[in-house]
Design a protein around this motif. Structure first.
Motif, PDB file in Angstrom:
ATOM      1  N   CYS A  80      20.257 -12.746  11.570  1.00 18.78           N
ATOM      2  CA  CYS A  80      18.884 -12.562  12.044  1.00 18.78           C
ATOM      3  C   CYS A  80      17.850 -13.090  11.058  1.00 18.78           C
ATOM      4  O   CYS A  80      16.718 -13.371  11.440  1.00 18.78           O
ATOM      5  CB  CYS A  80      18.625 -11.086  12.337  1.00 18.78           C
ATOM      6  N   LEU A  87      19.618  -0.772  14.074  1.00 21.40           N
ATOM      7  CA  LEU A  87      18.352  -1.054  14.757  1.00 21.40           C
ATOM      8  C   LEU A  87      17.183  -0.838  13.800  1.00 21.40           C
ATOM      9  O   LEU A  87      16.272  -1.670  13.715  1.00 21.40           O
ATOM     10  CB  LEU A  87      18.218  -0.169  15.994  1.00 21.40           C
ATOM     11  N   SER A  88      17.215   0.247  13.053  1.00 22.21           N
ATOM     12  CA  SER A  88      16.147   0.519  12.083  1.00 22.21           C
ATOM     13  C   SER A  88      16.087  -0.568  11.013  1.00 22.21           C
ATOM     14  O   SER A  88      14.999  -1.024  10.644  1.00 22.21           O
ATOM     15  CB  SER A  88      16.367   1.887  11.426  1.00 22.21           C
ATOM     16  N   GLU A  89      17.240  -0.993  10.508  1.00 22.15           N
ATOM     17  CA  GLU A  89      17.275  -2.058   9.504  1.00 22.15           C
ATOM     18  C   GLU A  89      16.730  -3.367  10.067  1.00 22.15           C
ATOM     19  O   GLU A  89      15.986  -4.076   9.388  1.00 22.15           O
ATOM     20  CB  GLU A  89      18.698  -2.266   8.994  1.00 22.15           C
ATOM     21  N   LEU A  90      17.100  -3.690  11.288  1.00 21.41           N
ATOM     22  CA  LEU A  90      16.589  -4.916  11.907  1.00 21.41           C
ATOM     23  C   LEU A  90      15.072  -4.874  12.000  1.00 21.41           C
ATOM     24  O   LEU A  90      14.398  -5.865  11.726  1.00 21.41           O
ATOM     25  CB  LEU A  90      17.197  -5.112  13.298  1.00 21.41           C
ATOM     26  N   ARG A  91      14.529  -3.746  12.400  1.00 20.51           N
ATOM     27  CA  ARG A  91      13.081  -3.620  12.573  1.00 20.51           C
ATOM     28  C   ARG A  91      12.350  -3.783  11.241  1.00 20.51           C
ATOM     29  O   ARG A  91      11.249  -4.308  11.188  1.00 20.51           O
ATOM     30  CB  ARG A  91      12.716  -2.274  13.214  1.00 20.51           C
ATOM     31  N   VAL A  92      12.952  -3.335  10.140  1.00 17.87           N
ATOM     32  CA  VAL A  92      12.316  -3.419   8.828  1.00 17.87           C
ATOM     33  C   VAL A  92      12.532  -4.788   8.192  1.00 17.87           C
ATOM     34  O   VAL A  92      11.613  -5.357   7.607  1.00 17.87           O
ATOM     35  CB  VAL A  92      12.865  -2.308   7.895  1.00 17.87           C
ATOM     36  N   ARG A 148      14.228  -9.266  20.236  1.00 19.21           N
ATOM     37  CA  ARG A 148      14.596  -8.312  21.285  1.00 19.21           C
ATOM     38  C   ARG A 148      15.994  -7.792  20.982  1.00 19.21           C
ATOM     39  O   ARG A 148      16.920  -8.571  20.791  1.00 19.21           O
ATOM     40  CB  ARG A 148      14.579  -8.987  22.651  1.00 19.21           C
ATOM     41  N   HIS A 173      13.012   3.676  19.111  1.00 20.28           N
ATOM     42  CA  HIS A 173      13.091   2.923  17.853  1.00 20.28           C
ATOM     43  C   HIS A 173      13.024   1.412  18.059  1.00 20.28           C
ATOM     44  O   HIS A 173      13.346   0.649  17.164  1.00 20.28           O
ATOM     45  CB  HIS A 173      14.359   3.306  17.086  1.00 20.28           C
ATOM     46  N   GLY A 174      12.646   0.969  19.235  1.00 22.72           N
ATOM     47  CA  GLY A 174      12.343  -0.439  19.430  1.00 22.72           C
ATOM     48  C   GLY A 174      13.314  -1.264  20.237  1.00 22.72           C
ATOM     49  O   GLY A 174      13.077  -2.455  20.450  1.00 22.72           O
TER      50      GLY A 174
END
Length: 128
Positions: free
Chosen positions: A48, A72-77, A84, A103-104
């Motif tokens: 990513c 998911l949290s790590e990806l968002r940060v 997506r 959480h997105g």
């Protein structure tokens, strides 16, 4: 968020068969989409953050070393791009589904139980 056409998909899935079936379904139903599959969060984050990141990540909620929620949290940060993320699982509790959406994740989808369901899943993923 502006919707970007899906040209690259990353599957983060520890079940080789599920990743393979989804990849083959993309080949059949959306051959223009490049699909890559990895089996762990670390490899997924690296993909990513690459120079050609995916527009869509299909994330298994139940991985051996990290939960889908943690990933998911790590990806968002760690991934600043519009990304997506669709979570999928063969078994999820309603509270878990609600949590990933909060959480997105853009959606939660159940893994198909039959091979024909993977083609329908590809069409669903590309319209989210």
């Amino acid at each position: 968020m502006i919707s970007v056409p899906v040209r690259r998909v990353l599957i983060i899935e520890d079940c080789v068969e599920d990743a393979l079936l989804l990849g083959l379904a993309f080949e059949d139903h959306a051959p223009e989409v490049h699909v890559e599959a990895v089996s762990d969060a670390e490899s997924g984050l690296i993909c990513c953050q690459s120079s050609e990141p995916p527009q869509l990540v299909v994330l298994d909620l139940h991985l051996p070393r990290q939960t889908g929620m943690e990933i998911l949290s790590e990806l968002r940060v760690q991934v600043p791009l519009p990304l997506r993320v669709v979570c999928w699982s063969s078994h999820a509790h309603p509270a878990e589904v609600q949590a990933v959406l909060e959480h997105g994740a853009v959606a939660y989808l159940e893994k198909p139980r039959e091979i024909t369901g993977f083609g329908r899943l590809v069409h669903t993923l590309l319209t989210l």
